[in-house]
Every structure is written in structure tokens, then in C-alpha cells.
Design an enzyme around this catalytic site. Structure first.
Site, PDB file in Angstrom:
ATOM      1  N   PRO A   2      -7.697   3.712  -2.727  1.00 20.82           N
ATOM      2  CA  PRO A   2      -8.154   3.991  -4.103  1.00 20.82           C
ATOM      3  C   PRO A   2      -9.053   2.873  -4.627  1.00 20.82           C
ATOM      4  CG  PRO A   2      -5.738   3.997  -3.917  1.00 20.82           C
ATOM      5  CD  PRO A   2      -6.277   3.441  -2.638  1.00 20.82           C
ATOM      6  N   GLU A   3     -10.115   3.264  -5.294  1.00 20.12           N
ATOM      7  CA  GLU A   3     -11.044   2.303  -5.887  1.00 20.12           C
ATOM      8  C   GLU A   3     -11.075   2.518  -7.401  1.00 20.12           C
ATOM      9  OE1 GLU A   3     -14.809   2.168  -3.761  1.00 20.12           O
ATOM     10  OE2 GLU A   3     -13.820   2.706  -1.893  1.00 20.12           O
ATOM     11  N   HIS A  98       9.728   6.435   0.648  1.00 16.64           N
ATOM     12  CA  HIS A  98       9.035   5.154   0.519  1.00 16.64           C
ATOM     13  C   HIS A  98       8.955   4.664  -0.920  1.00 16.64           C
ATOM     14  CE1 HIS A  98       8.026   5.035   4.746  1.00 16.64           C
ATOM     15  NE2 HIS A  98       7.685   6.306   4.663  1.00 16.64           N
ATOM     16  N   ARG A 116       2.808   2.002   3.168  1.00 14.51           N
ATOM     17  CA  ARG A 116       2.399   0.856   3.997  1.00 14.51           C
ATOM     18  C   ARG A 116       2.636  -0.491   3.315  1.00 14.51           C
ATOM     19  NH1 ARG A 116      -3.210   2.236   6.738  1.00 14.51           N
ATOM     20  NH2 ARG A 116      -2.811   0.240   7.714  1.00 14.51           N
TER      21      ARG A 116
END
Ligand SMILES: [Zn+2]
Length: 284
Positions: A2-3, A98, A116
Site C-alpha cells: 500500500p502507498e 494473523h 508478514r
């Protein structure tokens, strides 16, 4: 990953859902994401605090809370990293595998999920001080941009990822902006002319504004039951369009014809990151 536009869309989505909600309980499944804030401090400060606002700075989510005791507002910084997602779930819904941090808010729970674990949810805000100007704000001037670029011999594509030059760009929008500005990604940053810098600044603002506008039209779903969007790392509502990556002109299009000239888009690795470009349109 994501930016700026993805984070901006997420902030606009979450803000009205969070404001005025009180943290009743803090569940920490992966305390690593709090670093360097300790588990104990996080629990102590967040417990009983009430969300009062949510803003974006670069790729960071800046959560504002009023603590249970004391007048000083708390700032909690969120970063999605590579795979992070933030959303609200009904209180009784099972937590995803997660889930890293869960803030119980009464009828709902705020979930920070990260497969991650490159993301962050922390009370340490030192990262904000290092950020360069916001590309869509007035202080991102041609002069300031030129001064930052002139100090570096690095390739312009690599330099655009430097968050001290301009905050919020990543691999996708850096490639897209260079294509729009018709600049080769390998040009040394210090070698750009003022005209090229102006063009690049305009291109950066253009791609980001378009991405925010496009992302804002996609209805978001708290649990991603309709599957994940390939750019937005949180769920898409059931009736939302399947994908809107078509708006990208070069990113992830290696081997496909350039939408402007038909030349095949190429990829190359720069500073361990993949750049996509048109060798014809981006000759200089
Ligand atoms: Zn082309």
C-alpha cells in the site's frame, strides 16, 4: 504494497467508524508490531482511551486518542508494511489467524492483521519527523523538490522512494509518475532540468490524486469476504468491481504494449525493486 492513495482511502474509510469509540480491551497477539513501544506501555496508555481522529502522513496512519486519564492526546502510528490490513469486525466475530493487535471497542473490534509482520502499530512517532513534504500539499513546491533532487546522484526512480524527498510514494506510483512525466527511471536525480522537475511534480500529484479518486469509489468490506483487491490490502465489498488495476499504465505490465505508443513495456530492477517503463516514451 500500500502507498499513499491506498492509505488515504483507508483513513477516510476508518475515520468515521472509529471516532468516539473507546478502547475497552487490548489484545496483543504479535507484540513485535508495537516496537519499540513495550507491551505494558501500550496496554496502559491505550486502555480506556477514546479515538478522536485519524489522519494520514506519508504511508502512515496517524490515530489520535484521548486517554482515560489526563488531558494530553495520544498519537498511535500505524503502517501497513507489505501485507497489513486494518478494519473493524463485529465483537463476536472470530479473529483472523494473523491478527496482530485487536482493540475491543464494545460492539466492534478494531483489527490490525498482518501476514508478514512488516507493519507497525506503535506509540513511537519518531518516524514522522523524518518525512519529506506531502506531495498533494502546497509545501511540495518545485523549488523544494529540486533542492532535494540536486543533492543526489541516485537514479530518479530510486530517489522517489526516499520518503525524506517526498512522503508516500512507493514502487507503483513512482513508476507511474515517471511514465506520465516521460522520464527514464535511470536518470540521475541531480541531472534533471527544472522543466523535467516541474513535469515530474505535476505527474506525481496527478497519479496520486487519480488513485485516491478511483479508490474512493470502491466500497470496502470489513472482513474481505468478497476477496482482496490486488492493490488495496483490505477487503472489498461484495458488489465492488473485481479490480481497478487497469488504471495503471506501466506498473506490472511488462511485455504488454504501451497504451500511448504500442512499444512493449519493460521491467528492470533498481535498488532491489522492480521498475516498469516504456523504453520509447521514457527515453530521457
Ligand atoms: Zn510508450
Amino acid at each position: 504494497m500500500p502507498e499513499l492513495p491506498e492509505v488515504e482511502v483507508l483513513v477516510r474509510h476508518l475515520s468515521p467508524l472509529l471516532v468516539n469509540k473507546r478502547v475497552q480491551q487490548v489484545k496483543l497477539r504479535r507484540p513485535k508490531v508495537l516496537r519499540p513501544t513495550s507491551l505494558r506501555l501500550f496496554r496502559q496508555i491505550l486502555g480506556g482511551a477514546k479515538f478522536s481522529g485519524l489522519k494520514r502522513r506519508g504511508k502512515y496512519l496517524v490515530f489520535e486518542l484521548q486517554p482515560a486519564n489526563g488531558p494530553e492526546p495520544i498519537i498511535m502510528l500505524g503502517h501497513l508494511g507489505m501485507t497489513g490490513r486494518m478494519y473493524l469486525l463485529p465483537a463476536e466475530a472470530p479473529l483472523p489467524k494473523h491478527a496482530a493487535v485487536v482493540l475491543c471497542l464494545g460492539h466492534e473490534q478494531f483489527v490490525f492483521e498482518d501476514t508478514r509482520y512488516f507493519g507497525r502499530l506503535t506509540l513511537d512517532c519518531t518516524a514522522l519527523a523524518k518525512l519529506g513534504p506531502e506531495p498533494l500539499e502546497p509545501d511540495f513546491t518545485c523549488g523544494a523538490f529540486a533542492r532535494a533532487l540536486r543533492r543526489s546522484r541516485q537514479a530518479i526512480k530510486v530517489k522517489l522512494l526516499d520518503q525524506t524527498v517526498v512522503a508516500g510514494l512507493g514502487n507503483i506510483y513512482a513508476s507511474e509518475a515517471l511514465f506520465r512525466a516521460r522520464l527514464a527511471p535511470t536518470l540521475p536525480a541531480c541531472g534533471l532540468t527544472m522543466q523535467q522537475i516541474k513535469r515530474l511534480r505535476r505527474a506525481i500529484r496527478g497519479v496520486l490524486a487519480m488513485a485516491i479518486a478511483s479508490g474512493s469509489t470502491v466500497p470496502l468490506d470489513y472482513d474481505g469476504s468478497a476477496g482482496r483487491d490486488d492493490l488495496f490490502y483490505f477487503g472489498r465489498a461484495t458488489k465492488a468491481p473485481a479490480s481497478y488495476s487497469e488504471r495503471l499504465r506501466v506498473y506490472d505490465r511488462a511485455g504488454e504494449p504501451c497504451l500511448r505508443c504500442g512499444t512493449l513495456i519493460r521491467r528492470r530492477v533498481q535498488a532491489a525493486r522492480t521498475t516498469f517503463y516504456c523504453p520509447h516514451c521514457q527515453r530521457q
